[in-house]
Scaffold this active site. Structure first.
Site, short mmCIF file in Angstrom:
data_model
loop_
_atom_site.label_atom_id
_atom_site.label_comp_id
_atom_site.label_asym_id
_atom_site.label_seq_id
_atom_site.Cartn_x
_atom_site.Cartn_y
_atom_site.Cartn_z
N TYR A 1 1.02 -1.38 0.00
CA TYR A 1 0.16 0.10 0.05
C TYR A 1 0.74 1.07 0.11
CZ TYR A 1 -2.74 3.84 2.18
OH TYR A 1 -3.33 4.81 2.52
C1 UGA Z 1 -3.39 3.91 8.98
C2 UGA Z 1 -4.45 3.79 7.69
O1 UGA Z 1 -5.13 2.47 8.01
C3 UGA Z 1 -3.69 3.80 6.44
O2 UGA Z 1 -4.55 3.94 5.66
C4 UGA Z 1 -2.86 5.11 6.42
O3 UGA Z 1 -2.23 5.22 5.14
C5 UGA Z 1 -1.91 5.12 7.68
O4 UGA Z 1 -2.65 5.05 8.87
C6 UGA Z 1 -1.14 6.16 7.44
O5 UGA Z 1 -0.50 6.82 8.61
O6 UGA Z 1 -0.81 6.78 6.60
P1 UGA Z 1 -2.37 2.24 10.54
O7 UGA Z 1 -1.16 3.23 11.24
O8 UGA Z 1 -2.00 0.82 10.56
O9 UGA Z 1 -2.67 2.70 9.08
O10 UGA Z 1 -3.38 2.36 11.54
P2 UGA Z 1 -4.34 1.46 12.47
O11 UGA Z 1 -5.16 0.44 11.75
O12 UGA Z 1 -5.33 2.51 13.30
O13 UGA Z 1 -3.38 0.94 13.40
C7 UGA Z 1 -2.89 1.60 14.49
C8 UGA Z 1 -1.89 0.74 15.20
O14 UGA Z 1 -2.78 -0.39 15.89
C9 UGA Z 1 -0.82 -0.22 14.17
O15 UGA Z 1 0.39 -0.18 14.98
C10 UGA Z 1 -1.60 -1.64 14.50
O16 UGA Z 1 -0.54 -2.64 14.57
C11 UGA Z 1 -2.51 -1.49 15.45
N1 UGA Z 1 -3.54 -2.44 15.56
C12 UGA Z 1 -4.52 -2.10 14.53
C13 UGA Z 1 -3.85 -3.36 16.48
O17 UGA Z 1 -2.81 -3.79 17.34
N2 UGA Z 1 -4.86 -4.39 16.18
C14 UGA Z 1 -5.78 -3.99 15.40
O18 UGA Z 1 -6.91 -4.79 15.34
C15 UGA Z 1 -5.62 -2.95 14.55
#
Ligand code: UGA
Length: 316
Positions: free
Chosen positions: A151
């Site tokens: 992505y």
């Molecule tokens: C998010 C968005 O989903 C992306 O589309 C975007 O591009 C990205 O931010 C960005 O900064 O640009 P992400 O940081 O993975 O991605 O956001 P979350 O899905 O809210 O996850 C945040 C954290 O929580 C991550 O470290 C992930 O490992 C953790 N997480 C997430 C869990 O431990 N459990 C879950 O069920 C979901």
């Protein structure tokens, strides 16, 4: 005075719908487009649109940008907010990648081609912190991107296409690298949404890895404000970090949720997920200096607002 006309792609999504509402409040006429791609329940996207559809200054089309005539569309508007994308870092591996390429790269290229001979004054593109990969401290835009998810590769390609069309054809593009945006209407696959829903309903929360990974969390209203600032500033051909005011680990987020809901979270430990950077941390000096971006929402205020919204969404 004549109203400014804005096109918002992805206008049924989390950021696109909130941005569309703000644009209407600011006096814009808004053309919204969304394909309702299948990444999550269509009904949630329809709810995002509810308040918009009754506003006579909002015109909505359900259309797939992959087969759209951008020339005709761009002739109607002054600014474009290109928010549409297939999002999510962890789901972009394998056969799904083709769709990420189509939605995130090819659509952006088609938009930029049409913009070459349009009179559009600014195109603000949604980029992502995921272009960087992991970060060990405050990271500015001079750091060489090294995405750790497919992505992130597609968002970087889209962003670089923007730079290319700006440099070669003078297309007035600005890309905003959002850092993990949260708040009301957040996508249901994202951490805060899943966590709040599960804490409130007594279901276990999935924690990827040890929970010590951290994010620079950005509240939705700050991300929306950044779009308006980018649209109205004279800057073009640039990328900007759009971060928030709080860096927290996933474990810290869960502790905050427990405090604000008065409930104890049940945890289910899962392995680290490929595609997840360990830490993200935005240096937002460039956006502060060149756009006047000044994020206002800390995590406590933002979480409280999102808890209220998730409660009412699921009757919890
Ligand atoms: C998010 C968005 O989903 C992306 O589309 C975007 O591009 C990205 O931010 C960005 O900064 O640009 P992400 O940081 O993975 O991605 O956001 P979350 O899905 O809210 O996850 C945040 C954290 O929580 C991550 O470290 C992930 O490992 C953790 N997480 C997430 C869990 O431990 N459990 C879950 O069920 C979901």
């Amino acid at each position: 005075m004549k109203r400014k006309r804005a096109l918002v792609t992805g206008s049924a999504g989390f950021i696109g719908s909130t941005l569309s509402e703000r644009l209407l409040r600011e006096g814009y006429e808004v053309y919204g487009i969304d394909a309702f791609v299948h990444n999550y329940d269509r009904r949630l996207k329809e709810q995002n649109l509810q308040g918009l559809l009754t506003n006579p200054q909002f015109h909505f089309w359900e259309r797939d940008l992959r087969c759209l005539d951008f020339d005709e569309l761009l002739s109607r508007v002054d600014v474009v907010f290109h928010q549409a994308a297939l999002p999510g870092v962890r789901t972009s591996w394998g056969a799904q990648f083709q769709e990420y390429v189509d939605h995130n790269i090819l659509v952006t290229q088609a938009l930029l081609e049409a913009a070459k001979h349009s009179h559009v004054q600014k195109i603000v593109c949604a980029s992502s912190s995921s272009v960087y990969g992991g970060m060990s401290g405050p990271t500015d835009e001079t750091v060489t991107p090294q995405p750790v998810s497919p992505y992130g590769v597609t968002k970087l390609a889209a962003e670089q296409l923007g730079q290319l069309y700006a440099n070669v054809f003078g297309v007035p593009v600005v890309s905003l690298r959002y850092f993990t945006v949260f708040g009301p209407r957040q996508r249901p696959d994202m951490a805060f949404h899943k966590f709040i829903k599960n804490v409130l309903s007594g279901e276990p929360i999935d924690i990827y890895g040890d929970g010590e990974q951290s994010r620079d969390f950005t509240f939705i209203d700050d991300a929306v404000t950044a779009n308006l600032l980018a649209a109205t500033s004279p800057v073009a051909g640039e990328v900007f970090n759009i971060g928030g005011v709080s860096q927290l680990t996933v474990n810290e987020v869960i502790a905050l949720l427990e405090t604000h809901t008065g409930k104890t979270a049940l945890l289910r430990r899962l392995p680290e997920q490929p595609g997840d950077p360990r830490h993200t941390f935005a240096d937002i000096s460039k956006a502060r200096q060149q756009l006047g971006y000044d994020p206002q929402f800390d995590i406590e205020k933002g979480i409280w607002l999102q808890i209220q919204q998730v409660r009412s969404l699921y009757n919890l």
